[in-house]
Design a protein around this motif. Structure first.
Motif, short mmCIF file in Angstrom:
data_model
loop_
_atom_site.label_atom_id
_atom_site.label_comp_id
_atom_site.label_asym_id
_atom_site.label_seq_id
_atom_site.Cartn_x
_atom_site.Cartn_y
_atom_site.Cartn_z
N ALA A 95 -8.86 9.06 -3.70
CA ALA A 95 -10.15 8.89 -3.03
C ALA A 95 -9.96 8.59 -1.55
O ALA A 95 -10.70 9.11 -0.69
N GLN A 96 -8.95 7.79 -1.21
CA GLN A 96 -8.66 7.53 0.20
C GLN A 96 -8.21 8.80 0.92
O GLN A 96 -8.61 9.05 2.07
N ALA A 97 -7.37 9.60 0.25
CA ALA A 97 -6.94 10.86 0.86
C ALA A 97 -8.12 11.81 1.07
O ALA A 97 -8.20 12.51 2.09
N ALA A 154 0.84 -1.20 0.00
CA ALA A 154 0.00 0.00 0.00
C ALA A 154 0.87 1.25 0.00
O ALA A 154 1.85 1.35 0.75
N TYR A 155 0.51 2.22 -0.86
CA TYR A 155 1.23 3.49 -0.89
C TYR A 155 0.91 4.35 0.33
O TYR A 155 1.76 5.10 0.79
N LEU A 156 -0.32 4.25 0.81
CA LEU A 156 -0.75 5.06 1.96
C LEU A 156 -1.20 4.12 3.07
O LEU A 156 -2.40 3.95 3.33
N PRO A 157 -0.25 3.45 3.74
CA PRO A 157 -0.65 2.47 4.77
C PRO A 157 -1.36 3.11 5.95
O PRO A 157 -2.14 2.46 6.63
N PHE A 158 -1.13 4.40 6.20
CA PHE A 158 -1.74 5.05 7.35
C PHE A 158 -3.22 5.37 7.12
O PHE A 158 -3.90 5.84 8.02
N LEU A 159 -3.72 5.12 5.89
CA LEU A 159 -5.13 5.35 5.61
C LEU A 159 -5.95 4.08 5.73
O LEU A 159 -7.15 4.08 5.47
N TRP A 184 0.00 15.93 5.86
CA TRP A 184 1.21 16.21 5.09
C TRP A 184 1.77 14.93 4.46
O TRP A 184 2.22 14.95 3.31
N GLN A 185 1.77 13.82 5.20
CA GLN A 185 2.26 12.57 4.62
C GLN A 185 1.45 12.19 3.38
O GLN A 185 2.01 11.75 2.36
N THR A 186 0.15 12.34 3.45
CA THR A 186 -0.70 12.00 2.31
C THR A 186 -0.39 12.88 1.11
O THR A 186 -0.21 12.39 -0.01
N ALA A 187 -0.32 14.20 1.32
CA ALA A 187 -0.06 15.11 0.21
C ALA A 187 1.32 14.87 -0.40
O ALA A 187 1.48 14.88 -1.62
N ALA A 188 2.33 14.64 0.44
CA ALA A 188 3.68 14.41 -0.08
C ALA A 188 3.77 13.10 -0.86
O ALA A 188 4.43 13.03 -1.90
N THR A 189 3.09 12.05 -0.37
CA THR A 189 3.12 10.76 -1.07
C THR A 189 2.43 10.86 -2.42
O THR A 189 2.94 10.37 -3.44
N LEU A 190 1.27 11.51 -2.45
CA LEU A 190 0.55 11.65 -3.72
C LEU A 190 1.28 12.57 -4.69
O LEU A 190 1.23 12.37 -5.90
N ALA A 191 1.96 13.59 -4.17
CA ALA A 191 2.71 14.50 -5.04
C ALA A 191 3.83 13.77 -5.77
O ALA A 191 4.16 14.09 -6.92
N ALA A 192 4.43 12.79 -5.10
CA ALA A 192 5.51 12.02 -5.76
C ALA A 192 4.97 11.16 -6.89
O ALA A 192 5.73 10.78 -7.80
N LEU A 193 3.67 10.84 -6.88
CA LEU A 193 3.08 10.00 -7.93
C LEU A 193 2.51 10.81 -9.08
O LEU A 193 2.10 10.23 -10.10
N ALA A 194 2.44 12.14 -8.93
CA ALA A 194 1.85 12.98 -9.98
C ALA A 194 2.70 12.93 -11.24
O ALA A 194 3.93 12.89 -11.18
N GLN A 195 2.03 12.95 -12.41
CA GLN A 195 2.74 12.83 -13.68
C GLN A 195 2.57 14.06 -14.56
O GLN A 195 3.55 14.62 -15.02
N SER A 196 1.36 14.47 -14.80
CA SER A 196 1.13 15.58 -15.72
C SER A 196 1.31 16.91 -15.02
O SER A 196 1.39 17.00 -13.79
N ALA A 197 1.36 17.99 -15.82
CA ALA A 197 1.52 19.33 -15.26
C ALA A 197 0.31 19.72 -14.42
O ALA A 197 0.46 20.37 -13.37
#
Length: 600
Positions: A238-240, A31-36, A58-71
């Motif tokens: 959706a989990q975030a 899981a990418y977001l185990p704390f959820l 902050w952990q959620t936002a930082a984890t999802l930001a690393a997965l972002a692809q498009s502008a």
């Protein structure tokens, strides 16, 4: 299938079943977001708090930001990081204010630590005063200047020790009394340092837009992988969003509770002393500040809910783009299949009009079908997997594989050059290849075709079979070409003589007649052998005929061996037969007991 193979298959099936069960049971660790997620056994990633303050936004936002692809995604990710950072900072501020309002419970060891802290604070004040006095005296030039400098260094060292002991005592006191302020300060300092490093390493490049970044995925495999990645990221977003909604509900409940406490706190001012009222007013002011911070956090979480919603919509749009590209690739695959079928059909029709031989037409049809199918398969693989990146390595491996597979054809092609040389073969030559003799009827780049004969010396008696050989025999095998310049060969005739016959006169006559008949061929053969072997002087090869006796049953056989050309072998043999018959007949006039001979 033998027993050993059955055992191996059974063992592999057991290993496969066990590993698949293990993969299913341990799937929670990916899981990418185990704390959820809630804890599910020992292999699920339950949330481990970093400290007193909940930093999951902050952990959620930082984890999802690393997965972002498009502008577009990266812009939303930066906004989410900004809001989450602000919310966590406000959470620290609220926790610090709440900790300052809490009255520590001093009893037992905590009371002793409080007294020790007070003593150390007083000691530190005295150390600082002494250092100030010594520093003022060190500026004068007197006999005790050296002593004052030494005392100043000692005083500074003592101050450092006292400050370290005070810090330890304050931590012990906070731990014993339940005061969270020290721990909160430490967590806040660690977070500020981590945020500073994060901001320094953060990239400001937004990259390409969703459409441009999706167009980079040219192959069907990449498009399917992108669609799967987007689907997983949409689930994470959706989990975030659900986490932010839960935080909004929790903060709203805290807000209502603080408002109720503030309302009840405001009606307790009657009958209190001035100091108590001042203390109550301070608490009311602190609670108002906490309530203001709580409102700020609530607004940040509500913005995060809306932002995660927009982010999910953006990912859903990128999913549609990926689906569009997948459908386009599938349409191209279908078009290639149709074109391959139509091309094979068109080539088959054209072949029927051009080629009339049924066998040749069937062979060409098979080749054309195989060729079109291979071309179609190659195009399909290019669409699915694309052009390989390690082309030099792949080309080397393919070349090595083709060399191994087609080594016979490569060797045959090289052998064709050998056969075209001065010592090769030509069409209409009599040759023997791998024990098969015959006349060469066709010589191609890869194959040699012979019209097989039972015996290469039997002129005009083919077996009717057309034999094909790869030209590699010219390099790794051996072949005999009887169509040389002279086409010389040794032939023999055997004469059976019954017992009691006068043999020596007959042998002498046969030998002299054979020498006379083959003398011209023998001289030419010796001259040619001498020229071929580049021999000087008298030749070591002798082409003179020989007549030998061999016991055979009750009588003897006379064996005549002589040199002749392959092309005139039958004529020479017939001439010698006639000579022997004449000798036999001439002998019968002189000797009525002349033998009855048998010629072979």
């Amino acid at each position: 299938m033998n027993r050993s193979r059955m055992v191996i298959v059974l063992v592999m099936l057991i290993v496969l079943a066990v590993t698949l069960a293990g993969v299913f049971m341990t799937r929670g660790v990916m899981a990418y977001l185990p704390f959820l997620q809630a804890r599910k056994g020992n292999w699920a990633g339950a949330y481990v708090p970093l400290g007193v303050v909940d930093q999951r936004p902050w952990q959620t936002a930082a984890t999802l930001a690393a997965l972002a692809q498009s502008a577009e995604e990266r812009k939303l990710a930066r906004d989410a990081e900004r809001l989450a950072d602000h919310e966590v900072d406000q959470a620290f501020s609220q926790s610090l204010r709440e900790a300052s309002l809490a009255k520590p419970n001093l009893s037992g060891k905590a009371l002793a630590l409080q007294q020790r802290v007070t003593e150390l604070q007083e000691t530190i004040k005295n150390d600082e005063a002494r250092i100030a006095a010594l520093s003022a005296g060190a500026g004068t030039k007197s006999a005790g200047a050296v002593s004052n400098a030494s005392d100043l260094e000692i005083a500074k060292a003592q101050l450092g020790l006292d400050q370290a002991e005070l810090a330890d005592s304050i931590e012990d006191l906070a731990r014993e009394s339940g005061d969270q302020r020290v721990k909160l300060q430490q967590e806040l300092a660690a977070r500020q340092a981590a945020m500073q490093q994060y901001k320094e390493n953060a990239s400001k490049d937004d990259g390409q837009t969703a459409v441009a970044s999706a167009e980079q995925y040219k192959t069907l495999a990449q498009q399917l992988s992108t669609w799967r990645s987007l689907r997983n990221r949409k689930q994470l977003i959706a989990q975030a969003e659900e986490l932010s909604r839960a935080d909004v509900a929790a903060l709203t409940a805290d807000q209502e509770r603080l408002k109720a406490e503030a309302a009840g706190f405001g009606g307790k001012g009657v009958g209190q002393s001035s100091s108590e009222r001042i203390d109550r007013l301070r608490q009311i002011s602190a609670q108002q500040n906490i309530l203001s911070i709580l409102n700020d956090r609530l607004g940040a979480q509500q913005q995060l809910v809306a932002l995660y919603g927009r982010w999910g919509q953006q990912v859903e749009l990128q999913q549609k783009i990926a689906i569009h590209l997948i459908l386009r690739s599938l349409a191209l695959l279908a078009a290639i299949c149709i074109l391959v079928i139509l091309a094979g059909w068109a080539l088959e029709l054209a072949l029927e009009r051009i080629v009339r031989d049924p066998r040749q037409a069937q062979t060409l049809k098979t080749v054309l079908h195989l060729g079109t199918q291979l071309v179609g398969l190659f195009l399909i693989l290019l669409i699915i997997f694309g052009v390989p990146r390690q082309m030099p390595t792949i080309l080397g491996l393919v070349t090595a594989g083709l060399t191994v597979v087609f080594q016979d054809f490569i060797l045959a092609f090289c052998g064709w050059f050998v056969l075209m040389g001065p010592n090769g073969v030509r069409v209409r030559d009599w040759v023997e290849i791998d024990g098969v003799g015959g006349e060469v009827v066709q010589l191609g780049l890869f194959r040699t075709w012979l019209l097989e004969t039972g015996n290469w010396t039997a002129n005009g008696h083919p077996t009717g079979r057309r034999v094909s050989f790869l030209n590699g025999y010219a390099i790794r095998g051996k072949y005999f070409n009887f169509s040389t310049v002279g086409q010389w060969m040794w032939d023999e005739i055997k004469v059976s003589v019954p017992p009691g016959t006068s043999i020596h006169p007959l042998i002498k006559g046969i030998y002299e007649a054979t020498v006379k008949i083959t003398e011209g061929d023998a001289k030419l053969a010796e001259a040619e052998w001498k020229r071929v072997t580049h021999e000087e002087g008298s030749p070591q090869f002798s082409a003179m005929p020989s007549v030998n006796l061999r016991p055979e049953g009750a009588g003897v056989d006379i064996v005549i061996r002589y040199i002749t050309r392959a092309g005139v072998r039958v004529e020479t043999r017939n001439h010698l037969f006639a000579m022997i018959v004449d000798l036999m007949q001439g002998g019968s006039k002189e000797d009525p007991l002349s033998p009855q001979v048998a010629l072979k």
